[in-house]
Design a protein around this motif. Sequence first.
Motif, PDB file in Angstrom:
ATOM      1  N   UNK A 152       1.136  -1.312   0.067  1.00 53.98           N
ATOM      2  CA  UNK A 152       0.086   0.020  -0.004  1.00 53.98           C
ATOM      3  C   UNK A 152       1.024   1.222   0.144  1.00 53.98           C
ATOM      4  N   UNK A 153       1.087   2.036  -0.917  1.00 53.42           N
ATOM      5  CA  UNK A 153       0.895   3.268  -0.844  1.00 53.42           C
ATOM      6  C   UNK A 153       1.192   4.558  -0.230  1.00 53.42           C
ATOM      7  N   UNK A 154      -0.406   4.357   0.658  1.00 53.22           N
ATOM      8  CA  UNK A 154      -0.642   5.500   0.939  1.00 53.22           C
ATOM      9  C   UNK A 154      -1.333   4.905   2.506  1.00 53.22           C
ATOM     10  N   UNK A 155      -1.056   3.987   2.951  1.00 47.05           N
ATOM     11  CA  UNK A 155      -1.669   4.066   3.811  1.00 47.05           C
ATOM     12  C   UNK A 155      -0.871   4.448   5.222  1.00 47.05           C
ATOM     13  N   UNK A 156      -2.380   5.139   5.883  1.00 47.08           N
ATOM     14  CA  UNK A 156      -2.220   6.444   6.689  1.00 47.08           C
ATOM     15  C   UNK A 156      -1.516   5.761   8.311  1.00 47.08           C
ATOM     16  N   UNK A 157      -1.416   5.873   9.250  1.00 47.30           N
ATOM     17  CA  UNK A 157      -1.251   5.699  10.508  1.00 47.30           C
ATOM     18  C   UNK A 157      -3.018   6.756  11.014  1.00 47.30           C
TER      19      UNK A 157
ATOM     20  N   UNK B  70       0.693  -7.060  -5.785  1.00 42.93           N
ATOM     21  CA  UNK B  70      -0.853  -5.996  -6.512  1.00 42.93           C
ATOM     22  C   UNK B  70      -0.014  -5.258  -5.294  1.00 42.93           C
ATOM     23  N   UNK B  71      -0.481  -3.569  -5.671  1.00 43.40           N
ATOM     24  CA  UNK B  71       0.044  -2.562  -5.650  1.00 43.40           C
ATOM     25  C   UNK B  71      -0.924  -1.386  -5.541  1.00 43.40           C
ATOM     26  N   UNK B  72      -1.377  -0.376  -4.231  1.00 37.49           N
ATOM     27  CA  UNK B  72      -2.849  -0.111  -3.731  1.00 37.49           C
ATOM     28  C   UNK B  72      -1.922   1.152  -4.026  1.00 37.49           C
ATOM     29  N   UNK B  73      -2.488   2.487  -4.787  1.00 38.61           N
ATOM     30  CA  UNK B  73      -2.124   3.380  -4.475  1.00 38.61           C
ATOM     31  C   UNK B  73      -3.487   4.456  -3.994  1.00 38.61           C
ATOM     32  N   UNK B  74      -4.771   4.142  -3.606  1.00 40.62           N
ATOM     33  CA  UNK B  74      -5.475   4.952  -3.460  1.00 40.62           C
ATOM     34  C   UNK B  74      -5.078   5.216  -1.463  1.00 40.62           C
TER      35      UNK B  74
END
Length: 453
Positions: free
Chosen positions: A42-47, A323-327
Motif C-alpha cells: 500500500x503506497x498511501x497507508x495512513x496511521x 499487488x500495489x494499491x495507490x488509493x
Amino acid sequence: MDRPDVLFIILDSMRRDRVSTYGHHRATTPTLDALAERATVFDNAFAPAPWTLPSHCSFFTGLYPSEHGITNGFADRDLTLDEDIETVAQRLEQDGYRTAGFSNNPWVGKLSGLDRGFDEYVEWNLEISTEGDADLHTRREQLYSRGHKLVGHASRQPLFALKRPFFTDSLTERTKRWFETTSGDGRPTFTFMNLMEAHSPFFPPKEAFRKLGLKPPSAIEPRLLNTKLLAYVLGQRDMDPDERERVLQFCDAAIRYQDSKVAALFAMLKAQGRFDDTLIVVAADHGKTLGEFDRDETPPHYCRDINVNVPLWVKMPGQTDADRVDSPVNLVNLPALMAGETDVEQFTGDDDVALTEDYVPHTGRTSTDATRWRILSDTEFKYVRSDADDEYVLERSGAESESVVDADEEMLAEGRRRLEERTESLHEHEGSDQPGQRLDGDVEAQLRDLGYL
C-alpha cells in the motif's frame, strides 16, 4: 477455508522513505521486498496517529484516538484502555485462537491494557506479564522476568545499551518458540510483535552497516550519536547536515538488522509449512522526523507524510500474486481484516481520503491542555485543522519537501466539508474517571531514553 493463522508485525517508527520496497536506494528491507512479490503493498497507508500509544490502541480496537480515549501519555492520567473496549486479541481468543504478543515498546502492553486477550505476553523489558501453557520461557528467562525491576532501578544504562542485541534477539527467539509450540496443534494462532530497531536510539550491529556498504561505527560512536540525537528529539539542539546524514545511516543499518529478524520468523513459518496460509500484516505505527522540518512549526511536523504515511504489506492466506494499491487506506481498519470480517479488497475500500488524529503535546509529567489536530489525506493533498479552527492545506510533494499551499477559500471549504463528512460518524470518548497510574522506575527511565519524557 479454515481460520488462518495471523501474524501481525509492527515495525515501530519505520519511515516509509527509508524502506527499499518503497524505493529507498539502500537495500534496507530485502525480506520485505521479497514478501512484496506475493503480497499487497500500500503506497498511501495512513496511521491513525503519529506516535506509538494512540496508534497501537487504534490497531487493536478499530477506533480512532478520539473514540478510544488514549490520546496522550501524560503521567497523571489513566493510560489504560477502558475495560469495555474489546481488542482484536480478545475477539480472536473468543473465536478459539491461541494468542501471543511480544512487545519491544513500553507503551504497548500492560501499561495501556493491550496485553488483554493474550495467552502469552512478553513486555519490552522481557517481563512475562502473561504466561500460559506454551512453555516458551527458559528458567533463566523466568528468573530475569522476576528480577527485571532490580536491573532497571540499579542502572538504566544496561537497559539502554542492551536494548538492541539483547531484547530484540530474545523477543525473536521466543516468538520462534511460540511457532514451534503451536505448530500442528490444530488451533489457529494470532501472533503480535512490536520491533523497535527503527526507533531511536539506534544500536545496529556493525554487520548491518557492512551489508549496506556503510562505514561501521567505532566503539564509542553509537553512544555519542544517540546522546546528540536524544537532545534533538527533546528540542534541546539542532542537527547539522553531516550529523543528520550519519543518523540516517544508523537508521538504515538498524532497519536492515531488523529485517533479518523478520526473515528468521518467515523462515520458521516456511519450514513448518504454515507461511502460505498465514495472514501476514506488516506495518509501521508512525514515522519519525529527523531534521527535515522545524519541530516548532505550525501546523505541527507530526502532520507531515514523514510521520503519518507509513509502509504496509498484507499477504492474504494463499496469496501468491503481487499487488500495489495507490488509493488511501486507514490502518484503523486493520482489526476487521485480522479478525476475518473483511478481505483485502474490502479493507482497501473505495475511500478517497484517510484520517489521522494528533493531540499535541503527546507526553509530559503533568497534564497540560492538548490541541487536537485532524489530518485528512488524499493522494495529492492534506487538509489539516485544529480544534482552534486553524486550518492548512499541504501539498504531498515528498516526505522531506511537503509544503503548505496558499489555499483559497474554496479549497479550504472543500477540506472542511470532507473532514466533517469523514468524522460525523465517530463517537467521541467521554473520558475516564480513573486516576493516573504511577510509572514504574524502569518504564519511566526507558520512556525518557526513547525521548517521550
